[in-house]
Design a protein around this motif. Structure first.
Motif, PDB file in Angstrom:
ATOM      1  N   GLY A  99      21.246  31.191  25.745  1.00  0.00           N
ATOM      2  CA  GLY A  99      20.943  31.758  26.983  1.00  0.00           C
ATOM      3  C   GLY A  99      20.823  33.288  27.041  1.00  0.00           C
ATOM      4  N   PRO A 100      21.469  33.595  28.142  1.00  0.00           N
ATOM      5  CA  PRO A 100      21.869  35.778  28.063  1.00  0.00           C
ATOM      6  C   PRO A 100      22.629  36.170  27.066  1.00  0.00           C
ATOM      7  N   ALA A 101      22.378  36.879  26.775  1.00  0.00           N
ATOM      8  CA  ALA A 101      23.781  37.710  25.962  1.00  0.00           C
ATOM      9  C   ALA A 101      24.171  37.841  26.122  1.00  0.00           C
ATOM     10  N   VAL A 102      25.670  38.768  25.618  1.00  0.00           N
ATOM     11  CA  VAL A 102      26.967  39.491  25.979  1.00  0.00           C
ATOM     12  C   VAL A 102      27.309  39.508  25.012  1.00  0.00           C
ATOM     13  N   ILE A 103      27.489  41.197  25.012  1.00  0.00           N
ATOM     14  CA  ILE A 103      28.396  41.593  24.110  1.00  0.00           C
ATOM     15  C   ILE A 103      29.998  42.209  24.435  1.00  0.00           C
ATOM     16  N   LEU A 104      30.270  41.172  23.530  1.00  0.00           N
ATOM     17  CA  LEU A 104      32.018  41.235  23.457  1.00  0.00           C
ATOM     18  C   LEU A 104      32.754  42.418  22.292  1.00  0.00           C
ATOM     19  N   MET A 105      33.116  43.150  22.765  1.00  0.00           N
ATOM     20  CA  MET A 105      33.719  44.740  21.737  1.00  0.00           C
ATOM     21  C   MET A 105      35.032  44.317  21.439  1.00  0.00           C
ATOM     22  N   PRO A 106      35.440  44.343  19.802  1.00  0.00           N
ATOM     23  CA  PRO A 106      36.903  44.124  20.149  1.00  0.00           C
ATOM     24  C   PRO A 106      37.716  45.108  20.447  1.00  0.00           C
ATOM     25  N   GLU A 107      38.623  44.401  20.967  1.00  0.00           N
ATOM     26  CA  GLU A 107      39.790  45.481  20.722  1.00  0.00           C
ATOM     27  C   GLU A 107      41.027  45.571  19.625  1.00  0.00           C
ATOM     28  N   MET A 108      41.408  46.989  19.955  1.00  0.00           N
ATOM     29  CA  MET A 108      42.213  47.033  18.337  1.00  0.00           C
ATOM     30  C   MET A 108      43.014  46.066  18.396  1.00  0.00           C
ATOM     31  N   PRO A 109      43.591  45.402  17.083  1.00  0.00           N
ATOM     32  CA  PRO A 109      43.026  46.039  15.753  1.00  0.00           C
ATOM     33  C   PRO A 109      42.272  45.862  15.416  1.00  0.00           C
ATOM     34  N   ASP A 142      51.111  46.559  10.923  1.00  0.00           N
ATOM     35  CA  ASP A 142      50.093  47.345  10.078  1.00  0.00           C
ATOM     36  C   ASP A 142      48.680  47.505  10.640  1.00  0.00           C
ATOM     37  N   GLY A 143      48.507  46.965  11.824  1.00  0.00           N
ATOM     38  CA  GLY A 143      47.088  47.227  12.766  1.00  0.00           C
ATOM     39  C   GLY A 143      47.634  49.413  13.510  1.00  0.00           C
ATOM     40  N   GLU A 144      48.167  49.626  12.756  1.00  0.00           N
ATOM     41  CA  GLU A 144      48.506  51.187  13.551  1.00  0.00           C
ATOM     42  C   GLU A 144      47.722  52.068  12.537  1.00  0.00           C
ATOM     43  N   THR A 145      47.896  51.385  11.546  1.00  0.00           N
ATOM     44  CA  THR A 145      47.344  52.328  10.386  1.00  0.00           C
ATOM     45  C   THR A 145      45.203  51.851  10.747  1.00  0.00           C
ATOM     46  N   VAL A 146      44.483  50.945  11.727  1.00  0.00           N
ATOM     47  CA  VAL A 146      43.413  51.028  11.749  1.00  0.00           C
ATOM     48  C   VAL A 146      43.154  51.933  13.122  1.00  0.00           C
ATOM     49  N   ILE A 147      44.413  52.120  13.651  1.00  0.00           N
ATOM     50  CA  ILE A 147      44.147  53.136  14.812  1.00  0.00           C
ATOM     51  C   ILE A 147      43.765  54.256  13.891  1.00  0.00           C
ATOM     52  N   ARG A 148      44.482  54.774  13.241  1.00  0.00           N
ATOM     53  CA  ARG A 148      44.845  56.290  13.135  1.00  0.00           C
ATOM     54  C   ARG A 148      43.541  56.476  12.262  1.00  0.00           C
ATOM     55  N   PRO A 168      54.371  36.686  26.978  1.00  0.00           N
ATOM     56  CA  PRO A 168      55.566  37.970  26.147  1.00  0.00           C
ATOM     57  C   PRO A 168      56.079  37.622  25.231  1.00  0.00           C
ATOM     58  N   ASN A 169      55.371  36.556  23.886  1.00  0.00           N
ATOM     59  CA  ASN A 169      55.227  36.198  22.744  1.00  0.00           C
ATOM     60  C   ASN A 169      53.574  36.694  22.487  1.00  0.00           C
ATOM     61  N   PRO A 170      53.267  38.013  22.144  1.00  0.00           N
ATOM     62  CA  PRO A 170      51.947  38.321  21.701  1.00  0.00           C
ATOM     63  C   PRO A 170      52.180  38.650  20.187  1.00  0.00           C
ATOM     64  N   PRO A 171      51.139  38.613  19.462  1.00  0.00           N
ATOM     65  CA  PRO A 171      51.235  39.433  17.856  1.00  0.00           C
ATOM     66  C   PRO A 171      51.541  40.389  18.008  1.00  0.00           C
ATOM     67  N   PRO A 172      52.868  40.698  16.506  1.00  0.00           N
ATOM     68  CA  PRO A 172      53.099  41.518  16.247  1.00  0.00           C
ATOM     69  C   PRO A 172      52.638  42.718  16.420  1.00  0.00           C
ATOM     70  N   PHE A 173      51.729  43.162  16.554  1.00  0.00           N
ATOM     71  CA  PHE A 173      51.189  44.200  16.562  1.00  0.00           C
ATOM     72  C   PHE A 173      50.877  44.824  17.911  1.00  0.00           C
ATOM     73  N   PHE A 174      51.020  43.747  19.314  1.00  0.00           N
ATOM     74  CA  PHE A 174      51.238  44.315  20.691  1.00  0.00           C
ATOM     75  C   PHE A 174      52.494  43.718  21.038  1.00  0.00           C
ATOM     76  N   ARG A 175      53.449  43.522  20.766  1.00  0.00           N
ATOM     77  CA  ARG A 175      54.777  43.722  20.806  1.00  0.00           C
ATOM     78  C   ARG A 175      55.511  44.640  20.114  1.00  0.00           C
ATOM     79  N   ASP A 176      54.825  45.132  18.592  1.00  0.00           N
ATOM     80  CA  ASP A 176      55.263  46.536  18.288  1.00  0.00           C
ATOM     81  C   ASP A 176      55.092  48.026  19.036  1.00  0.00           C
ATOM     82  N   ILE A 177      53.780  47.512  18.643  1.00  0.00           N
ATOM     83  CA  ILE A 177      53.073  48.765  18.776  1.00  0.00           C
ATOM     84  C   ILE A 177      53.119  48.995  19.717  1.00  0.00           C
ATOM     85  N   VAL A 178      51.740  48.392  20.644  1.00  0.00           N
ATOM     86  CA  VAL A 178      51.570  48.094  22.140  1.00  0.00           C
ATOM     87  C   VAL A 178      52.440  48.355  23.183  1.00  0.00           C
ATOM     88  N   GLY A 179      53.702  47.041  22.329  1.00  0.00           N
ATOM     89  CA  GLY A 179      54.753  47.959  23.564  1.00  0.00           C
ATOM     90  C   GLY A 179      55.137  47.421  25.237  1.00  0.00           C
TER      91      GLY A 179
END
Length: 279
Positions: free
Chosen positions: A35-45, A81-87, A225-236
């Motif tokens: 069917g028709p297309a959708v571009i889904l762009m990822p979020e960090m990291p 460790d996703g903070e490295t990807v952001i940098r 309330p229990n997201p993966p570590p990147f979202f818990r520790d970096i996104v906050g």
């Protein structure tokens, strides 16, 4: 018997994988559905299992999802460790993470991907969903005529300006005119206490687009309330409405948001068909 943790390749095994060249620049793109297309762009990291889950929901709604790899490790579980990807992304020539940088150059490649997707899938046009770091890319992509259904989820750029849009002044004018000329709507989501996507940011989108901007706000207290570590520790705090902070329970506010996004896409990409998955 101990369970074996899924490997990145397993998580994306039900999608095709190929390199897509746009203007001499090649990037890995995962795709699936019909069917028709959708571009889904990822979020960090990067393309996390939660982003892949969202891609499957799009696919199962009777659409073809294109998931481009823009940063990070494809299919990996996000860690602190996703903070490295952001940098790395912040210093990359492809992205403009801070105020005054204008439109990120990678958007040009994404517009080309939208043209390619329309040619491959047909239909009236293409949907574009941005998440977090890529949130505002969905709006900037509307300068490509193929894009007719933009969804701006919790846009975090520019990182240093809570009321900024991370789009050049020239592009902002052209986007506003394109939205008005073709009668497009822009659907957007954020949590009410999101420190990366504030009310100031939504107000700036509203000022630019007027009634064409449909910004919806969800109580942060309902976030997972229990997201993966990147979202818990970096996104906050509450941030990712349809992915890391989604609660997969029927009737939950984040699940309703996911369903509204799918309805928005199917209404515009399957006009006149109330149930594209069965057509």
């Amino acid at each position: 018997m101990a369970m074996t943790e899924p490997q990145p390749g397993d998580i994306l095994a039900d999608f095709s994988k190929r390199l897509v060249d746009i203007g001499g620049v090649s990037k890995t793109v995962y795709a699936g559905g019909s069917g028709p297309a959708v571009i889904l762009m990822p979020e960090m990291p990067g393309i996390s299992p939660d982003v892949v889950r969202f891609a499957r929901w799009i696919r199962d709604a009777g659409l073809t999802v294109y998931l481009p790899s823009l940063f990070g490790v494809d299919g990996a579980f996000p860690t602190a460790d996703g903070e490295t990807v952001i940098r790395r992304a912040c210093v990359s020539a492809e992205f403009r993470a801070f105020a005054g940088g204008g439109t990120s150059p990678v958007v040009t490649w994404l517009r080309g991907l939208a043209r390619t997707a329309l040619g491959e899938c047909g239909g009236p046009g293409v949907g574009a969903i941005g998440l977090c770091f890529t949130g505002n890319f969905a709006l900037a992509m509307t300068l490509e005529p193929a894009v007719i259904a933009p969804v701006v989820n919790h846009p975090s750029l520019p990182l240093d300006d809570p009321g900024g849009l991370a789009i050049s002044d020239e592009d902002a004018v052209e986007v506003r005119e394109r939205i008005r000329r073709d009668g497009l709507k822009v659907l957007a989501y954020r949590f009410d206490n999101d420190r990366w996507c504030t009310g100031q940011r939504f107000a700036a989108y509203q000022a630019l687009l007027g009634d064409a901007f449909d910004g919806r706000v969800i109580p942060g207290e309902t976030a997972n309330p229990n997201p993966p570590p990147f979202f818990r520790d970096i996104v906050g705090g509450p941030h990712s409405v349809a992915t890391a902070h989604l609660v997969d329970q029927q009737g939950h506010p984040t699940m309703r948001a996911k369903d509204e996004i799918l309805a928005f896409l199917t209404e515009r990409l399957h006009p006149g068909d109330p149930d594209p998955a069965t057509s």
